[in-house]
Write an enzyme that holds these catalytic residues in place. Structure first.
Site, PDB file in Angstrom:
ATOM      1  N   ASP A 206      -9.654  21.594  12.434  1.00  0.00           N
ATOM      2  CA  ASP A 206      -8.273  21.384  12.883  1.00  0.00           C
ATOM      3  C   ASP A 206      -8.140  21.594  14.396  1.00  0.00           C
ATOM      4  O   ASP A 206      -8.723  22.534  14.947  1.00  0.00           O
ATOM      5  CB  ASP A 206      -7.369  22.389  12.145  1.00  0.00           C
ATOM      6  CG  ASP A 206      -5.900  22.188  12.454  1.00  0.00           C
ATOM      7  OD1 ASP A 206      -5.345  21.179  12.000  1.00  0.00           O
ATOM      8  OD2 ASP A 206      -5.322  23.034  13.173  1.00  0.00           O
ATOM      9  N   GLU A 260     -10.964  16.964  14.075  1.00  0.00           N
ATOM     10  CA  GLU A 260      -9.673  16.410  14.478  1.00  0.00           C
ATOM     11  C   GLU A 260      -9.617  16.555  15.997  1.00  0.00           C
ATOM     12  O   GLU A 260      -9.207  17.581  16.530  1.00  0.00           O
ATOM     13  CB  GLU A 260      -8.503  17.166  13.830  1.00  0.00           C
ATOM     14  CG  GLU A 260      -7.186  16.459  14.099  1.00  0.00           C
ATOM     15  CD  GLU A 260      -5.951  17.354  14.056  1.00  0.00           C
ATOM     16  OE1 GLU A 260      -4.861  16.822  13.858  1.00  0.00           O
ATOM     17  OE2 GLU A 260      -6.055  18.578  14.259  1.00  0.00           O
TER      18      GLU A 260
HETATM   19  C1  NOJ Z   1      -3.188  19.631  13.046  1.00  0.00           C
HETATM   20  C2  NOJ Z   1      -2.760  19.530  11.615  1.00  0.00           C
HETATM   21  O1  NOJ Z   1      -3.128  18.272  11.117  1.00  0.00           O
HETATM   22  C3  NOJ Z   1      -1.273  19.753  11.587  1.00  0.00           C
HETATM   23  O2  NOJ Z   1      -0.720  19.505  10.316  1.00  0.00           O
HETATM   24  C4  NOJ Z   1      -0.991  21.152  12.045  1.00  0.00           C
HETATM   25  O3  NOJ Z   1       0.413  21.337  12.109  1.00  0.00           O
HETATM   26  C5  NOJ Z   1      -1.605  21.424  13.420  1.00  0.00           C
HETATM   27  N1  NOJ Z   1      -2.954  20.965  13.524  1.00  0.00           N
HETATM   28  C6  NOJ Z   1      -1.596  22.905  13.718  1.00  0.00           C
HETATM   29  O4  NOJ Z   1      -2.536  23.539  12.905  1.00  0.00           O
END
Ligand code: NOJ
Length: 539
Positions: A206, A260
């Site tokens: 993430d 990500e």
């Molecule tokens: C990316 C995640 O996909 C999202 O849902 C989240 O709110 C943020 N990172 C913070 O963790």
């Protein structure tokens, strides 16, 4: 044959994203759970996917739907237990489905034991150094330590009762961890081993480009950020993923790291995919791309060109739990997606039938491109975004922190409709509590209804994934563009396979072929209608 049994499955896999709160509720509390997911593994197997990525399933106060993790080594009681997770992993493996879990390294929850200890032990304590605690500015320290803003609106700092402030790039309930501190590094390496030892096949990382901060915490102008950026994509971040790669590779069946990595600069993005770092990363350029032939061709070319030098597989993503659902955005005049424009595009007129038609065509395009592909739960049902949720049901911190001006992301997180029986279209058992987010009338979109309808989105996905699994030329490998009119996208894959997508307004002739394998809608007199795709056998 499909390559799911190979050691490099992430080069080819069709990966299904489960958002656990909204997939299936077995215990009747209106929130999805692991028992619900286990009961639907047959559905996922029949769908034809090769791996599941689970959004966070850890204990969490759910201030950001689980992306605020209180304990990285357990399961939230609303979802189930660690034993159930282990059963789920084993049962998925029996069906040849890999498991990817979400690791959230940039921040934890304010309920995490580390943060609680930091609060208790006070300024100057070693526990505070696991986070970014600082004195405030102003005569009495009443102003935040710098001018950084939270990605979820408002200042990126919150003050604690003893007067210090802590940094949170997202919600205040998500304190940022200090990756300068070796204990943070050691802790996450141990967390990776904890899950890899339990048979997890990979992790989704993430907010992967945000972990490392400029330790001077200098002010900056977000409209003209300095290089390097104070908290985005700083060079030192690569050391973290190199050490994670060593751990992933130490397993007999190497575990995959999938990032990500949200960066506009595609060359900087590719650095995360070097052979000693992550195995793959989400293609957000494709996700945001408008429904336009030239833009799509350009995006595919740019993706392939950036991945080739580092030897990483491309990935193709149309949607996830953070973005407007495909059917809704493709039905608008403005068919792209950008986080910054979510609010402006909210409730723009959308033609649901056109959006669905294009989403069907896009599914065949995406599943034919070289590399791996992600399907966000509900995309296989052609669910629209639920734009008109009652305000008092919205949970996304983006909605609340914007004072209700930004609708946030709840519209794509509404629980799935399964059947005509049961509560919330079968999301929960009969007599259960209402679903945590209310569904519209989705009776015609349930899995049950679509399974019985040969023309449904679900049946299209099943058919396409079945073909994809059997075509040796699909998944990773070469592709060649065909010479077509400007508004038509067509390419071949090895083994005599062609994908053609008509983004013009008129029917077009199909390229030469020996057999039509699949079309997103019926052909008209042998021609491919507008906003439609076909898969062809060419030899
Ligand atoms: C990316 C995640 O996909 C999202 O849902 C989240 O709110 C943020 N990172 C913070 O963790």
């Amino acid at each position: 044959m499909f390559h799911n049994d190979t050691r490099d499955w992430w080069h080819h896999a069709a990966i299904y994203q489960v958002y656990p709160r909204s997939f299936a509720d077995a215990n009747g509390d209106g929130v999805g759970d692991l028992a619900g997911i286990r009961a639907k593994l047959g559905y996922l197997h029949q769908l034809g996917i090769n791996a599941i990525w689970f959004s966070p399933w850890y204990p969490s106060p759910m201030a950001d739907a689980g992306y605020d993790v209180a304990d990285y080594r357990d399961i939230d009681p609303s979802f189930g237990t660690l034993e159930e997770a282990e059963l789920l992993i084993a049962e998925a493996h029996e069906r040849d489905i890999r498991i990817i879990i979400d690791i959230v390294p940039n921040h934890c929850s304010d309920a995490h034991a580390w943060f609680q200890r930091a609060l208790a032990e006070g300024p100057g304590s070693p526990a505070r150094d696991l986070f970014w605690f600082r004195a405030g500015r102003g005569e009495h320290g009443e102003l935040p330590p710098n001018d950084w803003n939270s990605i979820f609106n408002g200042p990126a700092w919150t003050r604690v009762p003893d007067g210090e402030w802590y940094l949170h790039l997202f919600a205040p309930e998500q304190p940022d961890l200090n990756w300068e501190n070796p204990l943070v590094r050691a802790e996450f390496e141990d967390i990776l081993r904890f899950w890899f030892d339990r048979g997890i096949d990979g992790i989704r990382i993430d907010s992967a480009a945000l972990c490392v901060k400029d330790p001077t915490l200098a002010d900056f102008d977000p409209s003209a950020p300095p290089t390097p950026h104070p908290f985005e994509d700083r060079d030192a971040i690569h050391d973290i993923y190199r050490s994670w790669r060593v751990i992933a590779d130490s397993y007999d069946a190497p575990r995959a790291l999938i990032g990500e990595v949200l960066l506009a600069d595609i060359d900087r993005f590719a650095l995360y995919l070097r052979p000693d770092e992550m195995h793959a990363a989400f293609n957000f350029h494709f996700l945001g791309c408008p429904w336009d032939a030239k833009s799509l061709r350009h995006c595919v070319d740019a993706t392939l060109a950036s991945h080739a030098p580092v030897g990483a597989p491309s990935s193709w993503v149309l949607a996830n739990h953070d973005v407007t659902r495909t059917v809704t955005r493709y039905g608008r005049t403005d068919t792209g997606f950008e986080h910054a424009l979510r609010q402006a595009r909210h409730l723009m007129p959308t033609d649901a039938a056109l959006g669905l038609r294009r989403a069907r065509a896009a599914a065949l395009l995406t599943l034919a491109l070289p590399g791996s592909v992600y399907v966000y739960q509900g995309e296989e049902l052609g669910l629209p975004d639920v734009e008109r949720l009652p305000d008092d049901t919205r949970q996304d911190p983006i909605y609340h922190r914007s004072g209700g001006t930004d609708p946030g992301r709840d519209g794509c997180r509404v629980p799935l409709p399964w059947s005509s029986s049961g509560t919330s279209h079968g999301f929960s058992p009969s007599g259960a509590a209402p679903a945590w987010l209310p569904q519209p009338d989705w009776a015609h979109l349930t899995v049950e209804a679509q399974q019985a309808d040969p023309g449904s989105m679900l049946r299209l996905y099943q058919a396409a994934l079945a073909i994809r699994g059997n075509e040796s030329g699909l998944g990773d490998g070469p592709m060649t563009w065909l010479d077509t009119p400007e508004a038509v996208v067509a390419f071949t894959r090895p083994g005599g396979f062609t994908c053609v997508v008509n983004l013009s307004t008129e029917p077009v002739d199909l390229p030469p072929h020996t057999e039509v394998l699949l079309t997103s809608i019926d052909l008209t007199d042998g021609r491919l209608p507008a906003d439609a795709s076909a898969w062809l056998r060419t030899a």
